[in-house]
Write a protein that holds these residues in place. Sequence first.
Motif, PDB file in Angstrom:
ATOM      1  N   VAL A  15       0.852  -1.189   0.000  1.00 44.73           N
ATOM      2  CA  VAL A  15       0.000   0.000   0.000  1.00 44.73           C
ATOM      3  C   VAL A  15       0.886   1.235   0.000  1.00 44.73           C
ATOM      4  O   VAL A  15       1.746   1.396   0.867  1.00 44.73           O
ATOM      5  N   LYS A  16       0.689   2.103  -0.981  1.00 40.87           N
ATOM      6  CA  LYS A  16       1.436   3.359  -1.054  1.00 40.87           C
ATOM      7  C   LYS A  16       0.501   4.507  -0.686  1.00 40.87           C
ATOM      8  O   LYS A  16      -0.540   4.706  -1.325  1.00 40.87           O
ATOM      9  N   VAL A  17       0.859   5.238   0.354  1.00 38.52           N
ATOM     10  CA  VAL A  17       0.084   6.399   0.793  1.00 38.52           C
ATOM     11  C   VAL A  17       0.850   7.647   0.359  1.00 38.52           C
ATOM     12  O   VAL A  17       1.981   7.872   0.801  1.00 38.52           O
ATOM     13  N   ILE A  18       0.243   8.441  -0.481  1.00 40.21           N
ATOM     14  CA  ILE A  18       0.874   9.666  -0.966  1.00 40.21           C
ATOM     15  C   ILE A  18       0.431  10.816  -0.076  1.00 40.21           C
ATOM     16  O   ILE A  18      -0.735  11.175  -0.035  1.00 40.21           O
ATOM     17  N   GLY A  19       1.365  11.385   0.664  1.00 46.20           N
ATOM     18  CA  GLY A  19       1.054  12.456   1.608  1.00 46.20           C
ATOM     19  C   GLY A  19       1.283  11.997   3.032  1.00 46.20           C
ATOM     20  O   GLY A  19       1.132  10.809   3.339  1.00 46.20           O
ATOM     21  N   GLY A  20       1.658  12.952   3.897  1.00 48.57           N
ATOM     22  CA  GLY A  20       1.974  12.594   5.270  1.00 48.57           C
ATOM     23  C   GLY A  20       1.257  13.425   6.304  1.00 48.57           C
ATOM     24  O   GLY A  20       1.684  13.502   7.457  1.00 48.57           O
ATOM     25  N   GLY A  21       0.127  14.032   5.901  1.00 46.96           N
ATOM     26  CA  GLY A  21      -0.619  14.893   6.811  1.00 46.96           C
ATOM     27  C   GLY A  21      -1.707  14.155   7.577  1.00 46.96           C
ATOM     28  O   GLY A  21      -1.696  12.931   7.698  1.00 46.96           O
ATOM     29  N   LYS A  22      -2.659  14.916   8.087  1.00 47.86           N
ATOM     30  CA  LYS A  22      -3.715  14.348   8.929  1.00 47.86           C
ATOM     31  C   LYS A  22      -4.608  13.365   8.172  1.00 47.86           C
ATOM     32  O   LYS A  22      -5.063  12.365   8.736  1.00 47.86           O
ATOM     33  N   ILE A  23      -4.862  13.656   6.893  1.00 54.39           N
ATOM     34  CA  ILE A  23      -5.700  12.736   6.121  1.00 54.39           C
ATOM     35  C   ILE A  23      -4.970  11.411   5.941  1.00 54.39           C
ATOM     36  O   ILE A  23      -5.546  10.331   6.108  1.00 54.39           O
ATOM     37  N   ALA A  24      -3.687  11.489   5.601  1.00 56.66           N
ATOM     38  CA  ALA A  24      -2.883  10.266   5.479  1.00 56.66           C
ATOM     39  C   ALA A  24      -2.869   9.508   6.799  1.00 56.66           C
ATOM     40  O   ALA A  24      -2.966   8.273   6.824  1.00 56.66           O
ATOM     41  N   GLU A  25      -2.771  10.235   7.891  1.00 59.98           N
ATOM     42  CA  GLU A  25      -2.762   9.594   9.214  1.00 59.98           C
ATOM     43  C   GLU A  25      -4.046   8.815   9.456  1.00 59.98           C
ATOM     44  O   GLU A  25      -4.023   7.697   9.976  1.00 59.98           O
ATOM     45  N   ARG A  26      -5.191   9.393   9.077  1.00 61.10           N
ATOM     46  CA  ARG A  26      -6.467   8.705   9.273  1.00 61.10           C
ATOM     47  C   ARG A  26      -6.528   7.423   8.442  1.00 61.10           C
ATOM     48  O   ARG A  26      -7.002   6.392   8.911  1.00 61.10           O
ATOM     49  N   ARG A  27      -6.037   7.484   7.216  1.00 62.95           N
ATOM     50  CA  ARG A  27      -6.031   6.291   6.371  1.00 62.95           C
ATOM     51  C   ARG A  27      -5.111   5.215   6.963  1.00 62.95           C
ATOM     52  O   ARG A  27      -5.464   4.037   7.010  1.00 62.95           O
ATOM     53  N   VAL A  28      -3.935   5.625   7.410  1.00 61.09           N
ATOM     54  CA  VAL A  28      -2.986   4.668   7.988  1.00 61.09           C
ATOM     55  C   VAL A  28      -3.556   4.071   9.265  1.00 61.09           C
ATOM     56  O   VAL A  28      -3.401   2.868   9.525  1.00 61.09           O
ATOM     57  N   ASN A  29      -4.237   4.876  10.068  1.00 57.83           N
ATOM     58  CA  ASN A  29      -4.862   4.351  11.290  1.00 57.83           C
ATOM     59  C   ASN A  29      -5.819   3.200  10.967  1.00 57.83           C
ATOM     60  O   ASN A  29      -5.917   2.218  11.708  1.00 57.83           O
ATOM     61  N   THR A  30      -6.529   3.335   9.861  1.00 60.26           N
ATOM     62  CA  THR A  30      -7.463   2.293   9.441  1.00 60.26           C
ATOM     63  C   THR A  30      -6.733   1.031   9.007  1.00 60.26           C
ATOM     64  O   THR A  30      -7.192  -0.086   9.263  1.00 60.26           O
ATOM     65  N   LEU A  31      -5.574   1.206   8.384  1.00 58.85           N
ATOM     66  CA  LEU A  31      -4.850   0.073   7.790  1.00 58.85           C
ATOM     67  C   LEU A  31      -3.812  -0.563   8.710  1.00 58.85           C
ATOM     68  O   LEU A  31      -3.310  -1.648   8.413  1.00 58.85           O
ATOM     69  N   ILE A  32      -3.490   0.088   9.807  1.00 62.38           N
ATOM     70  CA  ILE A  32      -2.284  -0.251  10.555  1.00 62.38           C
ATOM     71  C   ILE A  32      -2.267  -1.691  11.071  1.00 62.38           C
ATOM     72  O   ILE A  32      -1.199  -2.299  11.217  1.00 62.38           O
ATOM     73  N   ASN A  33      -3.423  -2.260  11.349  1.00 57.61           N
ATOM     74  CA  ASN A  33      -3.471  -3.638  11.855  1.00 57.61           C
ATOM     75  C   ASN A  33      -3.926  -4.641  10.797  1.00 57.61           C
ATOM     76  O   ASN A  33      -4.304  -5.767  11.130  1.00 57.61           O
ATOM     77  N   SER A  34      -3.872  -4.236   9.530  1.00 56.29           N
ATOM     78  CA  SER A  34      -4.378  -5.083   8.444  1.00 56.29           C
ATOM     79  C   SER A  34      -3.365  -6.096   7.948  1.00 56.29           C
ATOM     80  O   SER A  34      -3.719  -7.011   7.209  1.00 56.29           O
ATOM     81  N   GLY A  35      -2.100  -5.916   8.323  1.00 56.05           N
ATOM     82  CA  GLY A  35      -1.057  -6.786   7.785  1.00 56.05           C
ATOM     83  C   GLY A  35      -0.512  -6.301   6.460  1.00 56.05           C
ATOM     84  O   GLY A  35       0.359  -6.947   5.862  1.00 56.05           O
ATOM     85  N   ALA A  36      -1.005  -5.153   5.978  1.00 58.08           N
ATOM     86  CA  ALA A  36      -0.507  -4.584   4.720  1.00 58.08           C
ATOM     87  C   ALA A  36       0.901  -4.025   4.917  1.00 58.08           C
ATOM     88  O   ALA A  36       1.287  -3.650   6.027  1.00 58.08           O
TER      89      ALA A  36
END
Length: 204
Positions: A15-36
């Motif tokens: 998974v490639k997340v483009i951007g490192g701000g608050k929106i990116a943080e929210r997306r990563v929070n959702t994915l963080i325990n997915s094993g991705a």
Amino acid sequence: MAYIPINLDLQDKIVKVIGGGKIAERRVNTLINSGALIHVISPELTDKLKQYEIEGKLKWHKKDFEISDIEYVDFIINATNSPEITDVIKDNAPKHCLINMVGDAQDGNVIFPGTLNRGKLQISVTSNGASPKLVRNILKDLEQQYSVDYTEYVDFLYECRTIIKSLEIDQTEKNQLLETILSHQYFDTDEQNKFINWLKRQLK
């Protein structure tokens, strides 16, 4: 574009997340325990994302976005609100790649729903981009309806179902047992333990 609700197994997917701000943080929070395998491409990160990097939960590419960043990737999340980056991703993303565009969901093929988590129980709500505020309001209502007690209760249901499936009884009886444990009686921990112990005795 028509969207359908679906759960995905992202274990070991890139998974490639483009951007490192608050929106990116929210997306990563959702994915963080997915094993991705999460990669964040951005010159800067929020403090939370930096902490994830320190903990080894994601890989940070400290740089501006380039076309080469989306080669050999399973899922792209554009968290930049940049029309230019959106256009580059649309024109160059690998075929069949999952894409989430935070600026305009219709430019991608994945929408992140609002989600209420109670252990194994997940309730997702989306308005397909019509009103994020409505989604938040509905989730607040669901938080009241499904309290944190549901976490243990759903674990109980899972354990019961696993045992019931292995019992040497006919399917009608199994269905009756599965229906029985949906009673509010089994929100009580003592009642749960009694029923689990009774089920285990049926295995002998």
